[in-house]
Design an enzyme around this catalytic site. Structure first.
Site, PDB file in Angstrom:
ATOM      1  N   GLU A 159       0.830  -1.207   0.000  1.00 18.07           N
ATOM      2  CA  GLU A 159       0.000   0.000   0.000  1.00 18.07           C
ATOM      3  C   GLU A 159       0.862   1.254   0.000  1.00 18.07           C
ATOM      4  O   GLU A 159       0.606   2.206  -0.750  1.00 18.07           O
ATOM      5  CB  GLU A 159      -0.932   0.000   1.216  1.00 18.07           C
ATOM      6  CG  GLU A 159      -1.906   1.150   1.228  1.00 18.07           C
ATOM      7  CD  GLU A 159      -2.865   1.100   2.409  1.00 18.07           C
ATOM      8  OE1 GLU A 159      -3.722   1.996   2.500  1.00 18.07           O
ATOM      9  OE2 GLU A 159      -2.759   0.171   3.249  1.00 18.07           O
ATOM     10  N   GLY A 206      -7.564   5.453   6.783  1.00 20.99           N
ATOM     11  CA  GLY A 206      -8.540   5.298   7.853  1.00 20.99           C
ATOM     12  C   GLY A 206      -8.060   4.401   8.976  1.00 20.99           C
ATOM     13  O   GLY A 206      -8.350   4.646  10.140  1.00 20.99           O
ATOM     14  N   ALA A 207      -7.329   3.329   8.619  1.00 20.26           N
ATOM     15  CA  ALA A 207      -6.902   2.366   9.631  1.00 20.26           C
ATOM     16  C   ALA A 207      -5.390   2.194   9.716  1.00 20.26           C
ATOM     17  O   ALA A 207      -4.901   1.425  10.533  1.00 20.26           O
ATOM     18  CB  ALA A 207      -7.552   0.998   9.359  1.00 20.26           C
ATOM     19  N   SER A 208      -4.644   2.904   8.872  1.00 24.27           N
ATOM     20  CA  SER A 208      -3.186   2.787   8.914  1.00 24.27           C
ATOM     21  C   SER A 208      -2.554   4.025   8.296  1.00 24.27           C
ATOM     22  O   SER A 208      -3.215   4.808   7.620  1.00 24.27           O
ATOM     23  CB  SER A 208      -2.705   1.533   8.167  1.00 24.27           C
ATOM     24  OG  SER A 208      -2.989   1.638   6.781  1.00 24.27           O
TER      25      SER A 208
END
Length: 262
Positions: A159, A206-208
């Site tokens: 990512e 959002g989460a990382s």
């Protein structure tokens, strides 16, 4: 130079999926090709349609986004308690893609889904639920008239690297002629172009959160954080690290939890 990417900038990482994937394709006829990427983030999923000429620049495709569709509802990780609904949630955007891409090219158009930190967290907490979500998604994508190429959870390193490729692609650090068609915020990005060969990227999701850059010196440490790419005829060694649970949504949840405990 580190560029701080917020909100919609983080979704641009999907451009990198196509830019890299095209380099692996077999030689294609001289015409326009299409590809579909679903960016399954922690809070929502976006479907992107890309096009590129079959002719490549130094073995790398020149990609342009032609359509985006925001999937209604939560991200696919939000279906952990009702996994069979994860796949059907994508159907409306897949139908939109069918309208954009010429019907005669449907069967040859690759479609790929990459899930990020929301699904990475779900996989750690409940692997069975995560597998069932991906199974539902795969079933829906296989039923579409496109060439299914996979649906998987990408790593934090992937990512981060895809985000780095995207931002340097948009800044013109790989190929200048891409910016004859730039407008709006793309011009703004190009105005931030670093005097160095490439720019680093800090991607707050959002989460990382991911940080990615080309190190000044080659390093042998943390090999799992080093990735290698060949883009537009040049090799790049990139350092990337992902901080799971340090995205903005996860940070808010942790703050609310501490407030309740207090």
């Amino acid at each position: 130079k580190i560029l701080f990417i917020l909100g919609f900038f983080s979704t641009l990482a999907v451009i990198a999926l196509i830019a890299v994937a095209v380099t692996q394709n077999k030689p294609l006829p001289k015409n326009v090709k299409y590809g579909i990427v679903l960016d399954a983030g922690s809070s929502h999923t976006n479907l992107y349609v890309y096009e590129w000429p079959a002719e490549k620049e130094n073995d790398t495709g020149v990609v342009q986004q032609v359509e985006v569709c925001k999937v209604e509802g939560p991200g696919i990780s939000g279906y952990s308690h009702d996994t069979e609904k994860a796949g059907p949630s994508l159907a409306q955007c897949l139908r939109q893609a069918e309208k954009v891409i010429p019907s005669k090219q449907h069967q040859e158009t690759p479609v790929y889904l990459g899930a990020t930190a929301g699904m990475r967290l779900l996989s750690l907490e409940n692997k069975s639920a995560a597998d069932n979500v991906l199974s539902s998604v795969e079933k829906t994508l296989l039923s579409a008239p496109f060439s299914f190429q996979g649906a998987r959870i990408i790593s934090g390193q992937e990512e981060g690297a895809y985000g780095w490729i995207t931002i340097n692609y948009l800044l013109g650090n790989f190929k200048q002629v891409l910016y004859q068609w730039q407008s709006g915020w793309k011009k703004f990005l190009h105005s931030l172009k670093s005097i160095s060969e490439t720019s680093g990227a800090l991607d707050l999701g959002g989460a990382s959160t991911q940080i990615t850059f080309v190190p000044n010196e080659l390093t042998s440490g943390s090999p799992e954080n080093l990735l290698y790419f060949r883009l537009y005829g040049k090799n790049y060694q990139v350092y990337t690290h992902s901080f799971l649970c340090y995205g903005k949504d996860q940070a808010l949840q942790q703050k609310l939890a501490r407030d309740l405990q207090a």
